[in-house]
Motif scaffolding. Structure first.
Motif, PDB file in Angstrom:
ATOM      1  N   ARG A   3      83.804 -40.327  40.149  1.00 40.20           N
ATOM      2  CA  ARG A   3      83.114 -41.538  40.268  1.00 40.20           C
ATOM      3  C   ARG A   3      82.331 -41.609  41.228  1.00 40.20           C
ATOM      4  N   GLU A   4      81.216 -42.553  41.015  1.00 36.64           N
ATOM      5  CA  GLU A   4      80.223 -42.823  42.426  1.00 36.64           C
ATOM      6  C   GLU A   4      80.922 -44.006  43.285  1.00 36.64           C
TER       7      GLU A   4
ATOM      8  N   ARG B 110      83.299 -49.125  43.876  1.00 36.95           N
ATOM      9  CA  ARG B 110      82.718 -48.416  42.908  1.00 36.95           C
ATOM     10  C   ARG B 110      81.076 -48.952  43.014  1.00 36.95           C
TER      11      ARG B 110
END
Length: 270
Positions: free
Chosen positions: A33-34, A42
């Motif tokens: 996930r970024e 997030r």
């Protein structure tokens, strides 16, 4: 077991075999996930117009085919949906060909076919017939509003279907620049190279090959999750260069293979 994503029938001639389509592969890549460094918040990606930076809602988005710099033919979703192939529950076999004649570059995605209700005997009959003849069925079928060219073939005790790229989607060798032309290869060099290949030949066993990079990434994640402080070591990049003495390299490689007991043909995979 994976669930069926499509139900239909194999159709060839006047024969119809009810089947279920299930996935034949599963991605094992490590997903991330970024997040923002510091608070792990997030990251959200918004669609904005390049002209003014304003966020664009889904109902404002249409398809544009670029015909020149900043010139587009605009198509509405309804116009494209009108061109979708008719829904079909059939895998229509159009021809049977020698499986070995299909260029592997054309293979795209693969699925298994399972027999549907009351279809086991006809399913097994087709599988065995293709296995006996070495033939594969070239077919078309529709999945998720898209029509696919596909090849149907036996894999073990199952039937598999693989979608294919069309011929004009595959780059031909004659379209490439930089391939060797008028290169002379000495008989001795060819003999040595062939001997080296023979010494390294083994039976194909896909379970022998593993994604080592993925394993290292998972080990790194596990160690960091347990609080281990890791120092970063720069990776040494391997440089590719021309072989200065081809025969010397072949002889050394063949000698090394023989010293490892691989000089008598196929390698022992036990």
């Amino acid at each position: 077991m994976p669930r069926a994503i499509w139900n239909g029938a194999i159709s060839f001639g006047l024969v119809n075999i009810p089947v279920k389509l299930v996935t034949a592969t599963q991605s094992k890549k490590v997903s991330f996930r970024e997040i923002r460094r510091g608070d792990n918040s997030r990251i959200r990606h918004r669609k904005v117009a390049a002209a003014d930076g304003e966020e664009v809602t889904q109902d404002e988005i249409v398809k544009g085919y670029e015909i020149g710099p900043d010139r587009y033919v605009v198509l509405d979703p309804e116009e494209l949906r009108a061109l979708d192939p008719q829904r079909s529950r059939a895998i229509d076999i159009e021809d049977f060909v020698d499986l070995a004649e299909i260029e592997p570059l054309q293979y795209e995605s693969s699925y298994y076919l399972l027999p549907g209700d009351m279809g086991s005997k006809s399913y097994e009959l087709l599988r065995r017939a293709m296995e006996e003849t070495g033939k594969a069925g070239v077919a078309r079928f529709t999945l998720r509003s898209r029509q696919y060219l596909a090849v149907l073939r036996p894999v073990g005790n199952a039937l598999a279907v693989s979608t294919l790229l069309y011929d004009d989607e595959v780059i031909k060798p004659e379209q490439l620049d930089g391939l060797p032309e008028d290169v002379e290869v000495a008989d001795r060099e060819l003999t040595m190279a062939s001997s080296l290949i023979e010494s390294m030949t083994t039976e194909w066993d896909p379970s022998r090959y593993h994604d080592e990079h993925r394993q290292r990434v998972l080990e790194l994640i596990e160690r960091k999750a347990e609080g281990e402080d890791l120092a970063t070591v720069p990776e040494q990049e391997r440089e590719a260069g021309d072989v200065v003495d081809l025969m010397a390299a072949l002889e050394a490689s063949l000698s090394a293979a023989k010293s490892e007991g691989k000089g008598g043909g196929q390698r022992d995979t036990a």
